[in-house]
Every structure is written in structure tokens, then in C-alpha cells.
Design an enzyme around this catalytic site. Structure first.
Site, mmCIF file in Angstrom:
data_model
loop_
_atom_site.group_PDB
_atom_site.id
_atom_site.type_symbol
_atom_site.label_atom_id
_atom_site.label_comp_id
_atom_site.label_asym_id
_atom_site.label_seq_id
_atom_site.Cartn_x
_atom_site.Cartn_y
_atom_site.Cartn_z
ATOM 1 N N ASP A 45 0.673 -1.091 -0.047
ATOM 2 C CA ASP A 45 0.081 -0.018 0.160
ATOM 3 C C ASP A 45 0.767 1.094 0.181
ATOM 4 O OD1 ASP A 45 0.881 -0.213 2.653
ATOM 5 O OD2 ASP A 45 -1.209 0.096 3.418
ATOM 6 N N ASP A 84 -1.063 -6.346 0.090
ATOM 7 C CA ASP A 84 -1.467 -5.648 1.315
ATOM 8 C C ASP A 84 -2.969 -5.438 1.383
ATOM 9 O OD1 ASP A 84 1.112 -5.404 2.537
ATOM 10 O OD2 ASP A 84 1.229 -3.027 2.191
ATOM 11 N N LYS A 112 -1.087 -9.537 3.208
ATOM 12 C CA LYS A 112 -0.321 -9.172 4.480
ATOM 13 C C LYS A 112 -1.318 -8.052 5.304
ATOM 14 C CE LYS A 112 3.283 -6.182 3.868
ATOM 15 N NZ LYS A 112 3.008 -4.935 4.436
ATOM 16 N N GLU A 114 -1.115 -5.314 8.726
ATOM 17 C CA GLU A 114 -0.386 -4.651 9.766
ATOM 18 C C GLU A 114 -1.181 -4.908 11.156
ATOM 19 O OE1 GLU A 114 0.205 -0.605 9.150
ATOM 20 O OE2 GLU A 114 1.042 -0.961 6.915
ATOM 21 N N GLU A 181 9.297 -4.234 10.039
ATOM 22 C CA GLU A 181 9.987 -3.009 9.485
ATOM 23 C C GLU A 181 10.615 -2.139 10.855
ATOM 24 O OE1 GLU A 181 7.213 -0.985 7.053
ATOM 25 O OE2 GLU A 181 8.196 0.796 6.993
HETATM 26 O O1 KIV Z 1 3.659 -1.102 1.202
HETATM 27 C C1 KIV Z 1 5.003 -1.360 1.483
HETATM 28 O O2 KIV Z 1 5.415 -1.215 0.520
HETATM 29 C C2 KIV Z 1 5.281 -2.453 2.428
HETATM 30 C C3 KIV Z 1 6.733 -2.454 2.677
HETATM 31 C C4 KIV Z 1 7.477 -1.582 2.949
HETATM 32 C C5 KIV Z 1 7.152 -3.710 3.455
HETATM 33 O O3 KIV Z 1 4.303 -2.732 3.267
HETATM 34 NA NA NA Z 2 2.366 -1.679 3.417
#
Ligand code: KIV
Ligand code: NA
Length: 266
Positions: A45, A84, A112, A114, A181
Site C-alpha cells: 500500500d 497488502d 499482508k 499490519e 519494519e
Molecule cells: O507497502 C509497502 O511497501 C510495505 C513494505 C514497506 C514492507 O508494506
Molecule cells: Na504496506
């Protein structure tokens, strides 16, 4: 290269070969990254910042994520596609299922999210429904307004122990992958050793099982003029983007990236 699956990634971890992951938002870069040997294409994202020009990832919608996932899928040549879940697209269980359906039907092999240990139940319900999940720990940019800025996470023994416990709980709940991260290298090393599932790092030092960078950052492109400390410009000295991506993969594999100047201390 045969298609990268979760099994491939587990084998790489067991063999001690580092996993190369890169963000990717379209078909041409997907094909280029695959030719360079990148194993995981992350539709991050971060596209809200690097493609759309927003100052955070919060404005990105799940339909934006599905659109770019579909584009990456068309150019993909065997990498694992990780997408994401955008801000508030997984706020309730019902919404999480709908959002995951959009990403998986657009071509994602894994999603993914968070968060932290509180995602354990979600991760386990997703696995039961055929959706492998990667949990993003440490600096989670969707929570920038809670953190009060983009700051290193997991500093100090108490916070470090908390993140380690969360990682173990998420593995037990069925998480397929972890992403760390902006955490101190020593903590990332402890977490990577404590779990069997692969751990990918960004600003997490050299001892995770793999590395990821935002494509635009590692090509030396910046909208804001600010580049995070953990980024290396792989375009430097290279004649083409294809060569820069090849150098990235080699540098992850031979462990010359990340170097000490890219790390955070405890
Ligand atoms: O959105 C993204 O690019 C990420 C990476 C920084 C891991 O989540
Ligand atoms: Na991200």
C-alpha cells in the site's frame, strides 16, 4: 525458475539462503523483477505514496490494491504475489473476508496485514479458508497517527520481548510469513531464530530470512526528497533498471545488503 510457493520459502529459510522481495505495482516491473530473480513481489500500500502521491498509506482502497495486484499478475513469471490489505479494509471479520477475496481473485497468493498478536484469530480463520497471511510488525505505517511519526519500534528490552512474544503467537496461530519494519537488528535476529516461518525485514538488519525494499526507493527515485536510512540506491553505477534489480537480488543473496549503515541499534 519454477513457481515460488510457501514451500520454496520455507526451504530457503532452512538452507539459510536469503529471500529477495521487492514492491511491485505493474506488469512490466513484475516481469523485470522476476528476470532479476526476485522471489516475492509485494503489492504494497506504499503505492499510495509512490504512485498516487499521498503523504501516507491511509487513502489507499482495497480496489486500488486489487487493480495493481491484477496488473502484477499479468507480468509475473513465477514469483509469489503478496498483496497488502489497505487501511481499514480488514477492520471487521466480514470485511476481511471480502477484502481478501478481492486480492486473491485478482492474483495474490498471500495477503499482508499490519498489526500484532491481536490478529492471531484472524490469521487462523484466514488459513482455514485457504488464505495464507503475512503479519507486518514493528513500524506499521497505517498506524503512523498512533505512533506520532515514522519511528523505530521494539527498542528497549520490554518492547523487544513483547514483539518476540507476538511473533511466536502469530506463528502458532498459523501465520505464513512475518515482516519486520524498522526494528533493531538484534531483535530481528532473535525473532528470526525463534520462529520456523520466514521473516522478511526492511530496516531490520542482516539477520532476517529475507529483505524487502520499496521499488522507487531502491531505484533512487523520491517524491519528497527524503530517503529512509535503511535504503540503498541500487541504480548507482548501473546502466539499466534491469541491472539494478539484478544487483539487488545478488546483494540480498550474498548478504552485502543490508550493510551496517542501514541498521538500527537497540
Ligand atoms: O507497502 C509497502 O511497501 C510495505 C513494505 C514497506 C514492507 O508494506
Ligand atoms: Na504496506
Amino acid at each position: 525458475m519454477s513457481d515460488v510457493t510457501l514451500t520454496t520459502l520455507l526451504n530457503l529459510k532452512q538452507r539459510g539462503e536469503k529471500i529477495a522481495m521487492l514492491t511491485c505495482y505493474d506488469a512490466t516491473f513484475a516481469a523485470t523483477a522476476c528476470a532479476a530473480g526476485v522471489e516475492i513481489l509485494l503489492i504494497g500500500d506504499s503505492l499510495g505514496m509512490v504512485l498516487q502521491g499521498h503523504d501516507s498509506t491511509l487513502p489507499v482502497t482495497i480496489d486500488d490494491m486489487a487493480y495493481h495486484t491484477a496488473a502484477v499478475k499479468r507480468g509475473n513469471k513465477g514469483a509469489l504475489i503478496l498483496s497488502d490489505l489497505s487501511f481499514m479494509s480488514a477492520a471487521t471479520l466480514e470485511q476481511t473476508y471480502q477484502s481478501c477475496a478481492k486480492l486473491m481473485q485478482a492474483g495474490a497468493h498471500m495477503v499482508k496485514l499490519e498489526g500484532g498478536a491481536w490478529l492471531a484469530e484472524t490469521v487462523s480463520l484466514l488459513a482455514e479458508r485457504g488464505i495464507p497471511a503475512c503479519v507486518h510488525l514493528g513500524l506499521t505505517p497505517q498506524s503512523v497517527n498512533v505512533f506520532g511519526g515514522y519511528k523505530v519500534q521494539g527498542r528497549g528490552e520490554e518492547q523487544a520481548q513483547k514483539m518476540l512474544d507476538e511473533a511466536i503467537a502469530l506463528e502458532q496461530a498459523g501465520a505464513a510469513l512475518l515482516l519486520l519494519e524498522c526494528v533493531p537488528s538484534a531483535l530481528a535476529a532473535r525473532i528470526s531464530a525463534a520462529v520456523q516461518i520466514p521473516v522478511i525485514g526492511i530496516g531490520a538488519g542482516p539477520d532476517t530470512d529475507g529483505q524487502v525494499l520499496v521499488l522507487h526507493d531502491m531505484l533512487g527515485l523520491s517524491l519528497t526528497g527524503r530517503t529512509p536510512k535503511f535504503v540503498r540506491n541500487f541504480m548507482h553505477g548501473q546502466a539499466s533498471i534491469a541491472e539494478a534489480l539484478g544487483l539487488y537480488t545478488r546483494s540480498v543473496k550474498d548478504q552485502s545488503f543490508p550493510a551496517p549503515e542501514h541498521e538500527f541499534s537497540a
